[in-house]
Write a protein that holds these residues in place. Structure first.
Motif, short mmCIF file in Angstrom:
data_model
loop_
_atom_site.label_atom_id
_atom_site.label_comp_id
_atom_site.label_asym_id
_atom_site.label_seq_id
_atom_site.Cartn_x
_atom_site.Cartn_y
_atom_site.Cartn_z
N ARG A 3 66.57 56.40 -118.25
CA ARG A 3 65.64 55.96 -117.22
C ARG A 3 65.49 54.45 -117.32
NH1 ARG A 3 65.21 59.88 -113.68
NH2 ARG A 3 63.35 58.87 -112.90
N ILE A 4 65.37 53.79 -116.17
CA ILE A 4 65.15 52.34 -116.13
C ILE A 4 63.68 52.11 -115.83
CG2 ILE A 4 65.75 50.16 -115.03
CD1 ILE A 4 68.46 51.46 -114.28
N ILE A 5 63.00 51.48 -116.76
CA ILE A 5 61.56 51.22 -116.66
C ILE A 5 61.35 49.72 -116.60
CG2 ILE A 5 59.31 51.53 -117.78
CD1 ILE A 5 60.73 54.17 -117.10
N GLU A 59 57.07 60.51 -118.00
CA GLU A 59 55.68 60.37 -117.56
C GLU A 59 54.81 59.93 -118.74
OE1 GLU A 59 54.84 64.20 -115.86
OE2 GLU A 59 56.14 63.82 -114.13
N GLN A 60 55.08 60.48 -119.93
CA GLN A 60 54.35 60.09 -121.13
C GLN A 60 54.62 58.62 -121.48
OE1 GLN A 60 51.89 62.52 -121.40
NE2 GLN A 60 52.02 61.72 -123.45
N LEU A 65 52.61 53.19 -121.93
CA LEU A 65 52.78 51.76 -121.64
C LEU A 65 51.58 51.22 -120.87
CD1 LEU A 65 56.57 51.60 -120.72
CD2 LEU A 65 55.46 50.53 -122.69
N ASN A 66 51.09 51.98 -119.90
CA ASN A 66 49.93 51.53 -119.12
C ASN A 66 48.68 51.37 -119.97
OD1 ASN A 66 50.65 51.03 -116.36
ND2 ASN A 66 51.08 53.20 -116.16
N LYS A 67 48.60 52.04 -121.10
CA LYS A 67 47.44 51.93 -121.98
C LYS A 67 47.45 50.63 -122.80
CE LYS A 67 46.55 56.85 -122.68
NZ LYS A 67 46.51 57.94 -123.69
N SER A 75 56.71 50.65 -113.92
CA SER A 75 57.39 51.44 -112.89
C SER A 75 58.67 52.04 -113.43
CB SER A 75 57.76 50.56 -111.68
OG SER A 75 56.63 49.99 -111.10
N ASP A 76 58.94 53.29 -113.06
CA ASP A 76 60.22 53.92 -113.32
C ASP A 76 61.03 53.70 -112.04
OD1 ASP A 76 62.44 55.50 -113.72
OD2 ASP A 76 61.33 57.35 -114.04
#
Length: 172
Positions: A3-5, A59-60, A65-67, A75-76
């Motif tokens: 996945r590219i984040i 999703e985890q 990361l958002n925390k 964003s993914d």
């Protein structure tokens, strides 16, 4: 699955360490990471290629990361319409007689020779992973002395303007 984040973060000391440390503690493998400041020097953009087992795992990753305190947006972009590039420097064994041959091999890839030594040439190529891998495969028979990759950097493509939107702009 890869996945590219992307993450925009405050450009401050320790942010990269905290983000990568969080991913390591949760046993997520970072295949590549690129980081650099954006058009605003106070904000950096990180692009990760992360290997995860399933959709729930990604999703985890995003939630974790958002925390993080200095993370502004995550964003993914894997399934989005994106442009991605990687820069690779490839030092290839080469005698003077082989240099023209190597130049002919790299030319269709829009790669360039950026350094010439007594026994080697250094090639620079920029492109998507398939292009980079194809050139590396073609240069292997010459003998790759050294290889340095930046990892993937990616952005979403711009919004495409439809004919109806063009007409509205032209009328106004």
């Amino acid at each position: 699955m890869k996945r590219i984040i992307t993450a925009t973060v405050n450009n401050s000391s320790g942010v990269l360490n905290r983000v990568t440390g969080m991913l390591a503690r949760r046993n997520y493998n970072i295949e590549s990471i690129t980081v650099g400041h954006t058009e605003n020097p106070a904000i950096s953009r990180m692009t990760f290629v992360v290997v995860v087992d399933n959709q729930r795992s990604i999703e985890q990753v995003i939630k974790q990361l958002n925390k993080q305190i200095d993370v502004l947006k995550v964003s993914d972009i894997t399934d989005e319409s994106i442009m991605s590039r990687e820069l690779v420097l490839i030092k290839v064994f080469s005698c003077p007689q082989q240099r023209a041959e190597i130049a002919a091999v790299i030319n269709p890839f829009r790669a360039t020779i950026i350094d010439v030594g007594k026994e080697s040439v250094t090639v620079q190529v920029t492109g998507d992973q398939q292009k980079v891998e194809a050139l590396i495969d073609l240069l292997h028979p010459y003998g790759i002395k050294e290889l340095a990759r930046t990892g993937i950097t990616a952005v979403k493509r711009g919004h495409k303007v439809t004919n109806a939107e063009e007409r509205v702009v032209l009328i106004n």
